[in-house]
Motif scaffolding. Structure first.
Motif, PDB file in Angstrom:
ATOM      1  N   ALA A   1      38.376  24.205  -7.596  1.00  9.40           N
ATOM      2  CA  ALA A   1      39.292  24.737  -8.602  1.00  9.40           C
ATOM      3  C   ALA A   1      40.726  24.257  -8.404  1.00  9.40           C
ATOM      4  O   ALA A   1      41.417  23.933  -9.368  1.00  9.40           O
ATOM      5  N   GLN A   2      41.184  24.211  -7.152  1.00 11.13           N
ATOM      6  CA  GLN A   2      42.570  23.808  -6.891  1.00 11.13           C
ATOM      7  C   GLN A   2      42.808  22.368  -7.354  1.00 11.13           C
ATOM      8  O   GLN A   2      43.851  22.062  -7.938  1.00 11.13           O
ATOM      9  N   VAL A   3      41.863  21.494  -7.116  1.00 11.16           N
ATOM     10  CA  VAL A   3      41.998  20.103  -7.541  1.00 11.16           C
ATOM     11  C   VAL A   3      41.956  20.005  -9.064  1.00 11.16           C
ATOM     12  O   VAL A   3      42.714  19.246  -9.674  1.00 11.16           O
ATOM     13  N   GLN A   4      41.068  20.763  -9.691  1.00 11.48           N
ATOM     14  CA  GLN A   4      41.008  20.770 -11.149  1.00 11.48           C
ATOM     15  C   GLN A   4      42.355  21.174 -11.747  1.00 11.48           C
ATOM     16  O   GLN A   4      42.835  20.562 -12.705  1.00 11.48           O
ATOM     17  N   TYR A   5      42.967  22.187 -11.160  1.00 10.80           N
ATOM     18  CA  TYR A   5      44.246  22.680 -11.662  1.00 10.80           C
ATOM     19  C   TYR A   5      45.352  21.637 -11.523  1.00 10.80           C
ATOM     20  O   TYR A   5      46.104  21.383 -12.465  1.00 10.80           O
ATOM     21  N   TYR A   6      45.432  20.998 -10.368  1.00 12.76           N
ATOM     22  CA  TYR A   6      46.495  20.025 -10.176  1.00 12.76           C
ATOM     23  C   TYR A   6      46.292  18.772 -11.015  1.00 12.76           C
ATOM     24  O   TYR A   6      47.253  18.209 -11.549  1.00 12.76           O
ATOM     25  N   ILE A   7      45.069  18.322 -11.156  1.00 11.50           N
ATOM     26  CA  ILE A   7      44.824  17.174 -12.024  1.00 11.50           C
ATOM     27  C   ILE A   7      45.156  17.531 -13.471  1.00 11.50           C
ATOM     28  O   ILE A   7      45.712  16.718 -14.214  1.00 11.50           O
ATOM     29  N   ALA A   8      44.841  18.763 -13.879  1.00 10.94           N
ATOM     30  CA  ALA A   8      45.205  19.209 -15.227  1.00 10.94           C
ATOM     31  C   ALA A   8      46.711  19.135 -15.435  1.00 10.94           C
ATOM     32  O   ALA A   8      47.188  18.725 -16.498  1.00 10.94           O
ATOM     33  N   ASN A   9      47.478  19.512 -14.413  1.00  8.70           N
ATOM     34  CA  ASN A   9      48.932  19.428 -14.527  1.00  8.70           C
ATOM     35  C   ASN A   9      49.402  17.986 -14.688  1.00  8.70           C
ATOM     36  O   ASN A   9      50.295  17.693 -15.487  1.00  8.70           O
ATOM     37  N   TRP A  10      48.801  17.077 -13.926  1.00 15.97           N
ATOM     38  CA  TRP A  10      49.171  15.669 -14.072  1.00 15.97           C
ATOM     39  C   TRP A  10      48.809  15.163 -15.467  1.00 15.97           C
ATOM     40  O   TRP A  10      49.553  14.403 -16.086  1.00 15.97           O
ATOM     41  N   LEU A  11      47.665  15.587 -15.968  1.00 16.74           N
ATOM     42  CA  LEU A  11      47.208  15.112 -17.275  1.00 16.74           C
ATOM     43  C   LEU A  11      47.978  15.742 -18.435  1.00 16.74           C
ATOM     44  O   LEU A  11      47.894  15.271 -19.567  1.00 16.74           O
ATOM     45  N   SER A  12      48.705  16.824 -18.163  1.00 18.86           N
ATOM     46  CA  SER A  12      49.442  17.494 -19.233  1.00 18.86           C
ATOM     47  C   SER A  12      50.764  16.804 -19.547  1.00 18.86           C
ATOM     48  O   SER A  12      51.449  17.150 -20.503  1.00 18.86           O
ATOM     49  N   MET A  13      51.139  15.811 -18.724  1.00 19.63           N
ATOM     50  CA  MET A  13      52.422  15.130 -18.907  1.00 19.63           C
ATOM     51  C   MET A  13      52.192  13.626 -18.896  1.00 19.63           C
ATOM     52  O   MET A  13      51.966  13.025 -17.848  1.00 19.63           O
ATOM     53  N   LYS A  14      52.249  13.001 -20.062  1.00 22.71           N
ATOM     54  CA  LYS A  14      51.933  11.581 -20.179  1.00 22.71           C
ATOM     55  C   LYS A  14      52.919  10.696 -19.433  1.00 22.71           C
ATOM     56  O   LYS A  14      52.589   9.560 -19.085  1.00 22.71           O
ATOM     57  N   ASP A  15      54.119  11.183 -19.178  1.00 21.56           N
ATOM     58  CA  ASP A  15      55.111  10.369 -18.481  1.00 21.56           C
ATOM     59  C   ASP A  15      54.928  10.371 -16.966  1.00 21.56           C
ATOM     60  O   ASP A  15      55.649   9.681 -16.259  1.00 21.56           O
ATOM     61  N   PHE A  16      54.002  11.174 -16.448  1.00 22.21           N
ATOM     62  CA  PHE A  16      53.676  11.072 -15.022  1.00 22.21           C
ATOM     63  C   PHE A  16      53.020   9.724 -14.767  1.00 22.21           C
ATOM     64  O   PHE A  16      52.163   9.274 -15.526  1.00 22.21           O
TER      65      PHE A  16
END
Length: 446
Positions: free
Chosen positions: A251-266
């Motif tokens: 779950a923790q990895v899913q959450y952090y990857i979701a955060n990265w995917l929520s911002m296209k400029d990352f």
């Protein structure tokens, strides 16, 4: 510089191993594989109630073979059927096989109906993905004065990217007050910079519990694109480990990857996005992490839905997050206290606020003291929690105003109110409630 970004990502996910101690689908599956059936059964049961389809299917298997629980064809059929309803296609054939082998198929169907009624809230949670994609923020305030936070020089030099998630109130003058730090990544790198900026912001009106997720990105545009192929090849193996972990239910990895995917400029978005090609991969992963029991993801989803028109579903997710998050306890208690709560809701709200207040959550203390003062009329408890709040922040304007209202004499009340006014002016907070209290106090003695 991009190399350092990926290093941060890998260190946090793989070397920090903070997620290993958390209960989720991955750890429940690991317990099952190690024949620790009781632990696996307990965790699959908890996750199934969150709408986790894989956990439902696994419960069907455990009931079918009597692993960690007594054998039960009825329970096995029910959980396989529920897993089918939640999108596990192979569960349909498994459920039919159980039904065909049963000597009492009608009783299994009857039992399934009762299970569906009992898990009605789970079905509402199961509707979350589509609702998240269409949820609209119904807030009516806009930012009228903005100050950009400074990108920490060392983080910029190393190419470190991340985010800070804040929740705060906005007073009648549009000033930000009572800031909560909900989450940040990497820890302590960007928080101070954002706080310094937010304290200077102004909004168009008042709002309680406004949510802000601010992303810090060093996106390099054309320069990044030119080296994209080399970086992708170099870090494919490390990223694959994180992707595998997410797909296995960490779950923790899913959450952090979701955060990265929520911002296209990352920068990380460019590499991670190629592995998730659905229309809204960030939402899908937030929901997966929430159904795997991660409180941060549950609270993130609750916020999105509470700020749209899905208050009932948002409250359900908020209830789950409130099992472990003080800020979620505060939000849930605030909902319970709306519209002149009856005794049961009032008791529930006070219990939640006391739990969060005992951990030093300042907004909960403010709400708890106000509740005892204005609703429960328990002045002894109000003074008890006020003292705790003043021990945390002896100059907080709202706490000082509450101290004035709870003072046992007029001179003492005036002293606290004047202190409150002075502190509010220094912080540039709205002073209307304080000046109104002073006027009423002076009127009584004229």
């Amino acid at each position: 510089m991009f190399n350092n970004l990926i290093t941060w990502l890998i260190i946090y996910f793989l070397l920090g191993c903070s997620w290993l101690a958390k209960a989720d689908l991955y750890n429940a599956t690991l317990a099952y594989q190690n024949t620790n059936y009781q632990s696996a059964f307990d965790e699959f049961t908890r996750l199934a109630k969150l709408g986790n389809a894989d956990a439902m299917y696994n419960l069907g298997v455990m009931y079918l073979y009597g692993q960690g629980v007594d054998k039960s064809q009825a329970d096995a059929f029910a959980w396989f059927s529920l897993a089918k309803d939640f999108g596990i296609s192979e569960a349909s054939q498994t459920a039919q096989l159980v039904l065909q082998q049963s000597s009492t198929p009608n009783s299994l169907k009857t039992f399934l109906k009762s299970q569906k009624v009992r898990l009605n809230s789970t079905y509402r949670l199961g509707a979350t993905p589509s609702l998240l994609n269409t949820a609209q923020d119904d807030t009516n305030i806009t930012k009228t004065h903005n100050v950009l936070p400074e990108y920490p020089k060392e983080a910029m030099r190393q190419g470190v990217e991340g985010w800070v998630w804040l929740e705060f109130d906005v007073d009648a003058s549009g000033k930000v007050t009572n800031i909560d730090i909900v989450d940040s990544y990497p820890k302590h790198i960007f928080t101070a910079s954002l706080l310094n900026a937010v304290e200077k912001w102004r909004y168009s009106g008042a709002k309680n519990s406004h949510t802000l997720i601010y992303h810090f990105t060093t996106y390099k545009g054309e320069q990044y694109q030119a080296t994209f192929a080399i970086q992708k090849k170099t870090y494919e193996a490390q990223l694959r480990q994180n992707i595998d972990a997410a797909e296995q239910g960490v779950a923790q990895v899913q959450y952090y990857i979701a955060n990265w995917l929520s911002m296209k400029d990352f920068n990380a978005y460019q590499l991670l996005r190629s592995h998730w090609r659905s229309e809204n991969p960030a939402d899908d992963l937030y929901v997966a992490a929430a159904k795997n029991g991660l409180d941060l993801a549950q609270y993130r989803i609750a916020n999105v839905l509470l700020n749209s028109h899905s208050h009932k579903l948002g409250t359900l997710w908020l209830e789950h997050a409130a099992n472990s998050m003080d800020v979620a306890k505060y939000r849930l208690a605030s909902i319970l206290l709306q519209k002149e709560p009856h005794d049961t809701k009032l008791a529930q709200a006070i219990e939640l606020l006391e739990q969060a207040s005992s951990q030093g959550h300042l907004r909960s203390i403010l709400k708890l003291v106000s509740t005892h003062l204005e609703i429960s009329k328990d002045l002894i408890q109000a003074r008890k929690w006020l003292d705790k709040g003043l021990n945390l922040d002896s100059t907080h304007p709202h706490l000082l105003l509450l101290a004035a209202k709870l003072a046992k004499s007029s001179p003492q009340a005036k002293e606290f109110a004047l202190q409150s006014l002075q502190e509010a002016q220094q912080r540039r907070w709205n002073t209307h409630a304080i000046t109104q209290f002073l006027k009423e106090l002076n009127h009584k003695h004229n």
